[in-house]
Motif scaffolding. Structure first.
Motif, short mmCIF file in Angstrom:
data_model
loop_
_atom_site.label_atom_id
_atom_site.label_comp_id
_atom_site.label_asym_id
_atom_site.label_seq_id
_atom_site.Cartn_x
_atom_site.Cartn_y
_atom_site.Cartn_z
N TYR A 1 0.94 -1.23 -0.01
CA TYR A 1 -0.04 -0.01 -0.03
C TYR A 1 0.94 1.46 0.05
O TYR A 1 1.95 1.12 0.50
N PRO A 2 0.52 2.29 -0.51
CA PRO A 2 1.44 3.43 -0.49
C PRO A 2 1.39 4.08 0.81
O PRO A 2 0.83 3.87 1.72
N GLU A 3 2.53 4.83 0.97
CA GLU A 3 2.90 5.63 2.16
C GLU A 3 1.99 6.58 2.45
O GLU A 3 1.55 7.28 1.52
N PRO A 4 1.71 6.81 3.72
CA PRO A 4 0.71 7.96 4.19
C PRO A 4 1.37 9.25 4.09
O PRO A 4 2.61 9.39 4.23
N ARG A 5 0.56 10.12 3.66
CA ARG A 5 0.97 11.62 3.51
C ARG A 5 1.39 12.10 4.64
O ARG A 5 0.65 11.85 5.86
N ASP A 6 2.10 13.07 4.99
CA ASP A 6 2.30 13.85 6.00
C ASP A 6 1.03 14.90 6.63
O ASP A 6 0.91 14.84 7.78
N HIS A 7 0.36 15.27 5.59
CA HIS A 7 -0.81 15.93 5.78
C HIS A 7 -1.89 15.52 4.80
O HIS A 7 -1.67 15.20 3.76
N ASP A 8 -3.00 15.70 5.17
CA ASP A 8 -4.39 15.54 4.65
C ASP A 8 -4.60 16.67 3.69
O ASP A 8 -5.26 16.20 2.67
N SER A 9 -4.02 17.67 3.79
CA SER A 9 -4.64 18.95 2.86
C SER A 9 -3.49 19.85 2.77
O SER A 9 -2.63 20.06 3.89
N ALA A 10 -3.65 20.69 1.81
CA ALA A 10 -2.89 22.08 1.84
C ALA A 10 -3.14 23.01 3.03
O ALA A 10 -2.32 23.68 3.53
N LEU A 11 -4.31 22.82 3.49
CA LEU A 11 -4.59 23.64 4.73
C LEU A 11 -3.99 23.23 5.92
O LEU A 11 -3.30 24.35 6.73
N GLU A 12 -3.51 21.94 6.00
CA GLU A 12 -2.72 21.63 7.32
C GLU A 12 -1.05 21.84 7.01
O GLU A 12 -0.52 22.17 7.93
N SER A 13 -1.00 21.50 5.64
CA SER A 13 0.65 21.82 5.54
C SER A 13 0.94 23.21 5.50
O SER A 13 1.99 23.68 5.95
N GLY A 14 -0.02 24.13 5.01
CA GLY A 14 0.29 25.51 5.07
C GLY A 14 0.31 26.13 6.40
O GLY A 14 1.00 27.02 6.98
N PHE A 15 -0.70 25.69 7.39
CA PHE A 15 -0.42 26.05 8.88
C PHE A 15 0.99 25.57 9.49
O PHE A 15 1.52 26.22 10.20
N VAL A 16 1.64 24.19 9.05
CA VAL A 16 2.75 24.01 9.45
C VAL A 16 3.77 24.88 9.17
O VAL A 16 4.56 25.29 10.01
N GLU A 17 3.79 25.09 7.91
CA GLU A 17 4.72 25.92 7.61
C GLU A 17 4.94 27.55 8.11
O GLU A 17 5.93 28.12 8.32
#
Length: 408
Positions: free
Chosen positions: A280-296
């Motif tokens: 199965y594919p590896e899970p992504r670090d974030h579900d959405s651009a909303l979450e990744s933008g918050f982390v950045e």
């Protein structure tokens, strides 16, 4: 996965152990030979491939291993009816023309010519193509048109995993202990549980670990393996979670002569250290651009808070919550749940679980673009723990709430 008749295992003191292949030169050579055989039969009929495979396994003591590897390769192949005419349509035309004639070799040739003319509407069809298409949709007449070929090592790893999956076909109790580890894996784990329709009870916390108890097929559906197949399909997802143990109670197979008739239960044990490899594919670090933008944006702030991603499973009667982040500072921690762009039914369930959790340390970040009124959702229950946002979520707004939230 492998069918039951191709599962190889042994039982020692009630512990069932699936067959595994070592990546030796011999096993890798066998896997490579089978891969090359399949690749050489691209564009050929299934029965030709099957004849070649029977010849390869003839006289071999490990013929069931060869047959199992070939089965897994066939699942990665695409078999289709050859030609550009639909077999069912061809049969209907030929059988209609043949109704008023006595079968004969001469008439058969004439019949194929008639059918070819009748079928040559947009594209010319020859009598030979009519004959080839007549039963081209039957399994042994289908053509291998493509193959997602693994490497020999990948095929062996897939075989090992399929043997382990087969041990779960008859499981009636399964317990997984997942300790605190790579946090993003928990979310994928729960998504796969839901995707495969598995019912789970979650206990524990992020510091000690979580125990997930799943009901199996025999406890719910008697002798059917439908739920067991779902458990087996779930196993590759579990492999993406680090530091876990699995224990399953398995109903013994009575169709095997060597099985001790006194056995009323087998135990199947797995751990994250057993070396199985998921396809199965590896899970992504974030579900959405909303979450990744918050982390950045959070990373650019000079703050005493530490942001952890997708950390805590929060058991709730009737479900479980997996908040998106946890904020930690000087022994204090608060959870952050981001509610972005989702369907009304998801919103209702999300807020209902948050409410029933009784947690007072969860900051609920809600997009103003959501139609909460239409979904019948009222976030006012969470008081000043709600952070509203429009296009992007500002970490400063979340931290301002975190400073005054009372820990659970």
């Amino acid at each position: 996965m492998l069918p039951t008749e191709l599962l190889l295992f042994r039982v020692r003191a009630g512990l069932v152990e699936p067959r595994r292949l070592r990546p030796t030169t011999g096993n890798l050579g066998t896997a490579d030979m089978l891969i090359q055989t399949f690749e050489a039969h691209i564009g050929k009929r299934r029965h030709e491939l099957d004849e070649e495979l029977r010849a390869l396994e003839a006289g071999r003591q490990d013929f069931r291993v060869v047959r199992g590897l070939a089965h897994l390769l066939a699942n990665r192949g695409t078999f289709e009816a050859g030609g550009h005419v639909e077999p069912g349509h061809v049969r209907a035309r030929v059988f209609a023309l043949a109704q008023d004639h006595v079968p004969s070799r001469r008439h058969t040739a004439h019949l194929l010519e008639q059918a070819a003319r009748a079928l040559s509407t947009d594209t010319p069809v020859s009598p030979a193509e009519v004959a080839a298409a007549l039963y081209a949709d039957l399994p042994d007449q289908q053509t291998l048109v493509a193959l997602d070929a693994p490497t020999p090592l990948e095929l062996i790893q897939l075989y090992d995993l399929s043997q382990a999956q087969g041990m779960l076909y008859r499981a009636y109790s399964l317990v997984i202990t997942a300790r605190r580890n790579e946090p993003s894996r928990y979310k994928q784990l729960l998504k796969y549980l839901k995707f495969f329709g598995l019912m789970v009870t979650v206990e524990g916390d992020a510091d000690v670990g979580f125990t997930l108890t799943l009901d199996g097929p025999t406890s719910l559906f008697g002798s059917t393996t439908r739920y067991g197949l779902a458990l087996a399909k779930f196993l590759p997802a579990l492999l993406h979670v680090t530091k876990w143990d699995l224990s399953a109670a398995v109903k013994p197979r009575r169709d095997l002569a060597w099985v001790d008739p006194k056995d009323d239960e087998w135990s199947f044990q797995l751990t994250s250290e057993d070396g199985y490899v998921s396809h199965y594919p590896e899970p992504r670090d974030h579900d959405s651009a909303l979450e990744s933008g918050f982390v950045e944006r959070f990373a650019k702030l000079d703050t005493g808070w530490v942001l952890e991603r997708e950390v805590d499973l929060v058991p709730v009667p009737g479900g479980v919550i997996l908040p998106d982040f946890r904020l930690v500072r000087e022994g204090r921690s608060v959870l952050v749940e981001i509610v972005g762009y989702w369907r009304p039914e998801y919103l209702r369930k999300k807020f209902d679980l948050l409410r029933r959790s009784g947690r007072t340390d969860v900051i609920v970040c809600v997009s103003e673009r959501l139609n909460l009124e239409k979904a019948g959702v009222d976030p006012s229950d969470f008081g000043d723990r709600v952070v509203w946002f429009k296009g992007v979520l500002n970490p400063r707004d979340v931290l301002a709430v975190a400073d005054r939230v009372r820990p659970a």
